[in-house]
Enzyme design. Structure first.
Site, PDB file in Angstrom:
ATOM      1  N   ILE A 157      11.698   1.951   6.312  1.00 14.42           N
ATOM      2  CA  ILE A 157      11.756   0.597   5.764  1.00 14.42           C
ATOM      3  C   ILE A 157      10.313   0.190   5.528  1.00 14.42           C
ATOM      4  O   ILE A 157       9.458   0.319   6.402  1.00 14.42           O
ATOM      5  CB  ILE A 157      12.500  -0.372   6.712  1.00 14.42           C
ATOM      6  CG1 ILE A 157      12.584  -1.776   6.118  1.00 14.42           C
ATOM      7  CG2 ILE A 157      11.896  -0.405   8.102  1.00 14.42           C
ATOM      8  CD1 ILE A 157      13.485  -2.730   6.909  1.00 14.42           C
ATOM      9  N   SER A 158      10.018  -0.259   4.323  1.00 13.35           N
ATOM     10  CA  SER A 158       8.629  -0.440   3.901  1.00 13.35           C
ATOM     11  C   SER A 158       7.965  -1.654   4.564  1.00 13.35           C
ATOM     12  O   SER A 158       8.631  -2.583   5.027  1.00 13.35           O
ATOM     13  CB  SER A 158       8.551  -0.604   2.381  1.00 13.35           C
ATOM     14  OG  SER A 158       9.012   0.550   1.731  1.00 13.35           O
ATOM     15  N   GLN A 159       6.656  -1.613   4.567  1.00 14.15           N
ATOM     16  CA  GLN A 159       5.815  -2.709   5.052  1.00 14.15           C
ATOM     17  C   GLN A 159       6.168  -4.010   4.325  1.00 14.15           C
ATOM     18  O   GLN A 159       6.261  -4.019   3.089  1.00 14.15           O
ATOM     19  CB  GLN A 159       4.359  -2.329   4.806  1.00 14.15           C
ATOM     20  CG  GLN A 159       3.332  -3.387   5.088  1.00 14.15           C
ATOM     21  CD  GLN A 159       1.957  -2.984   4.574  1.00 14.15           C
ATOM     22  OE1 GLN A 159       1.800  -1.928   3.958  1.00 14.15           O
ATOM     23  NE2 GLN A 159       0.969  -3.813   4.826  1.00 14.15           N
ATOM     24  N   ARG A 182      15.334  -9.192   8.696  1.00 14.76           N
ATOM     25  CA  ARG A 182      14.857  -7.802   8.587  1.00 14.76           C
ATOM     26  C   ARG A 182      15.275  -6.958   9.788  1.00 14.76           C
ATOM     27  O   ARG A 182      15.546  -5.765   9.653  1.00 14.76           O
ATOM     28  CB  ARG A 182      13.329  -7.804   8.437  1.00 14.76           C
ATOM     29  CG  ARG A 182      12.723  -6.434   8.065  1.00 14.76           C
ATOM     30  CD  ARG A 182      11.236  -6.574   7.746  1.00 14.76           C
ATOM     31  NE  ARG A 182      10.670  -5.367   7.172  1.00 14.76           N
ATOM     32  CZ  ARG A 182       9.973  -4.462   7.850  1.00 14.76           C
ATOM     33  NH1 ARG A 182       9.744  -4.655   9.148  1.00 14.76           N
ATOM     34  NH2 ARG A 182       9.476  -3.393   7.248  1.00 14.76           N
TER      35      ARG A 182
END
Length: 211
Positions: A61-63, A35
């Site tokens: 960028i999502s959780q 990530r």
């Protein structure tokens, strides 16, 4: 930043498994995909923390937990052809590429689309095509899809996406205003869209392309 492999293992154990994510394909993909490679340098030390991070152009960028939740809901299989709406950094694209056979992704910001292409190519993903355009229109030339994942919130369900699902296909999308959004899950059954409501969420808005 901490050792990325150790940080990923901790992320999967504490943020995902401990909160009920159990699909082994999703867990393994999130163990494999780095990530931090999709996070801008100023935020890389936070890459494996349980919250969204800015990636430029007003996008995030999502959780990790929400990403895993959406992936798990799609019940992806290795033969699936998937459409992703909102490429963003390319992180979810990479996760989809780990699980599915083909991934078509569309991003309205040309700069994000290009940086995602570079990141995905650098990591060796060859089953991904990233397009620039209006995600609410999907990619009719590449349809039908087994699954569609939308990483931005629509004010209402985009009809163009629903019709691009094959029979048995699945769609997960946040729907609502900036202040109140909920995940909607759709499955096509005998040509009919069967909808159910899932968790409340908060995503950046799905905005039609101005390009």
């Amino acid at each position: 930043m901490p050792n990325p492999t150790t940080a990923r293992q901790l992320m999967v154990a504490s943020q995902l498994r401990d909160r009920g994510i159990s699909d082994p394909r999703v867990l393994n993909a999130m163990l494999r995909v780095p990530r931090h490679e999709f996070v801008p340098e100023p935020y890389r030390a936070q890459a494996y923390e349980d919250h969204p991070l800015p990636i430029g152009d007003g996008q995030t960028i999502s959780q990790p937990y929400i990403v895993a939740l959406m992936l798990e809901s799609l019940h992806l299989t290795p033969g699936d052809k998937v459409l992703e709406v909102g490429t963003g950094s390319g992180y979810v694209t990479a996760l989809l590429a780990e699980i599915a056979a083909q991934v078509f992704s569309i991003e309205r910001h040309a700069s994000l689309a290009e940086s995602a292409r570079k990141a995905l190519a650098a990591l060796g993903y060859t089953n991904v095509c990233v397009f620039t355009g209006d995600g609410a229109l999907g990619l009719p030339a590449c349809a039908p899809f087994d699954a569609i994942l939308v990483s931005a919130a629509a004010l209402r369900m985009p009809p163009a996406l629903v019709v691009q699902l094959r029979d048995g296909g699945r769609l997960i999308i946040p729907v609502g205003s900036q202040d109140s959004q909920q995940l909607h899950f759709i499955r096509m059954v005998n040509g009919q869209a069967v909808s159910s409501l899932r968790e409340p969420v908060r995503f950046v808005p799905l905005v039609p392309s101005q390009e």
